[in-house]
Design an enzyme around this catalytic site. Structure first.
Site, PDB file in Angstrom:
ATOM      1  N   CYS A   1      81.551  18.621  46.592  1.00  0.00           N
ATOM      2  CA  CYS A   1      82.365  18.918  48.033  1.00  0.00           C
ATOM      3  C   CYS A   1      81.669  19.986  48.692  1.00  0.00           C
ATOM      4  O   CYS A   1      81.590  21.073  48.207  1.00  0.00           O
ATOM      5  CB  CYS A   1      83.796  19.128  47.690  1.00  0.00           C
ATOM      6  SG  CYS A   1      84.594  19.386  49.409  1.00  0.00           S
TER       7      CYS A   1
ATOM      8  N   GLN B   1      90.239  14.314  38.973  1.00  0.00           N
ATOM      9  CA  GLN B   1      89.363  14.977  39.349  1.00  0.00           C
ATOM     10  C   GLN B   1      89.900  16.288  39.682  1.00  0.00           C
ATOM     11  O   GLN B   1      90.741  16.398  40.403  1.00  0.00           O
ATOM     12  CB  GLN B   1      88.535  14.552  40.540  1.00  0.00           C
ATOM     13  CG  GLN B   1      87.285  15.354  41.022  1.00  0.00           C
ATOM     14  CD  GLN B   1      86.476  14.825  42.221  1.00  0.00           C
ATOM     15  OE1 GLN B   1      87.072  15.027  43.302  1.00  0.00           O
ATOM     16  NE2 GLN B   1      85.633  14.153  42.164  1.00  0.00           N
TER      17      GLN B   1
END
EC number: 1.3.1.-
Length: 284
Positions: free
Chosen positions: A83, A54
């Site tokens: 996020c 990621q």
């Protein structure tokens, strides 16, 4: 999971019925430019597969370049678009990207063009929008660009511990044909099965739930002692930093510690002290 899903932990959860692992979020530009970053952020072994790396970036070229660098040691790349942390958003990464569906589609498109191998996945991890139609639009644009699958966290970027939005996950699943992985709030195997049944999604991702209980998907209510022993062994084998080792164990053993044991354990310094404490606790 930022920091936590290093090689030792990935190998641990694979023992307990996890099918696919993701690396911690890695800043793609740093990864490209720094050998030190590459060696500290990505370690793999023969059994560490399927593995998705990621990345965080807002640059299509940077993502495709980073993807090419990990092509031979992983099974795919994932762009973190979910996020909610301020330091990530302030760089234009993470959930700051949710308002830029055309850019996300271009990042998918350029990465897929750089690596046309259909066995190498290019995916996005997102959070839902208050206006679910905006989420659907983003997902459809990503699908048209060639995204392999989408991981959808069932909360908005501003939400933390609120219940996930099952209806929103169901709408997203029904709006695209690529596989959808649901994420958010999973702490037991039963919750994972219920969420899959309610939404029809193709997979379930757990993050914080696995920190507390790496054997979650194997049906254990709490971290079993053999899981702790396996983690001790794997951490030695793969050289996990002792501070991270300590933090993992604080999560895993939180339900079984007394208040006094927790205070003592939290103050331990160094792997030898930690292992000595655990050997006595677990009678190893």
């Amino acid at each position: 999971m930022v920091r936590y899903s290093k090689l030792a932990f990935r190998q641990l959860v694979r023992v307990y019925d996890v099918d696919v692992c993701f690396t911690p979020m890695i800043y793609a530009k740093n990864f490209i430019e720094s050998e030190k970053c590459r060696s500290s952020e990505l370690s793999v072994c023969e059994g560490d597969s399927p593995l998705i790396v990621q990345f965080a970036t807002d640059d299509p070229f940077v993502l495709s370049e980073a993807a090419e660098m990990v092509y031979k040691c992983s099974t795919g790349v994932d762009l973190n678009c979910g996020c909610p942390k301020h330091d990530v958003r302030s760089k234009g990464f993470g959930s700051a990207l949710l308002s830029k569906p055309e850019l996300l589609a271009d990042m998918v498109r350029q990465t897929r063009a750089r690596i046309p191998d259909p066995d190498f996945s290019v995916s996005l991890k997102i959070r839902i929008n208050h206006d679910i139609e905006k989420t659907v639009d983003l997902c459809r644009k990503a699908e048209a660009a060639g995204v392999t699958h989408l991981t959808v966290h069932g909360r908005t970027p501003s939400q933390r511990a609120e219940p996930i939005d099952i209806q929103a996950l169901r709408i997203v699943k029904d709006s695209v044909s690529v596989p959808i992985i649901a994420n958010g709030g999973i702490t037991t195997r039963e919750e994972a099965l219920f969420l899959a049944e309610q939404t029809g999604v193709d997979g379930i991702m757990a993050a914080n739930g696995l920190l507390d209980n790496p054997a979650l998907f194997a049906g254990h209510e709490h971290t079993p002692s053999d899981c702790v022993e396996n983690f001790m062994r794997l951490s030695r084998e793969y050289g996990l930093d002792w501070l991270l080792y300590h933090q993992h164990l604080q999560y895993m053993l939180r339900p079984v510690f007394s208040a006094q044991q927790r205070r003592v354990f939290n103050e331990l310094n160094g792997r030898l002290a930690i292992d000595h404490f655990l050997n006595n606790l677990l009678d190893i």
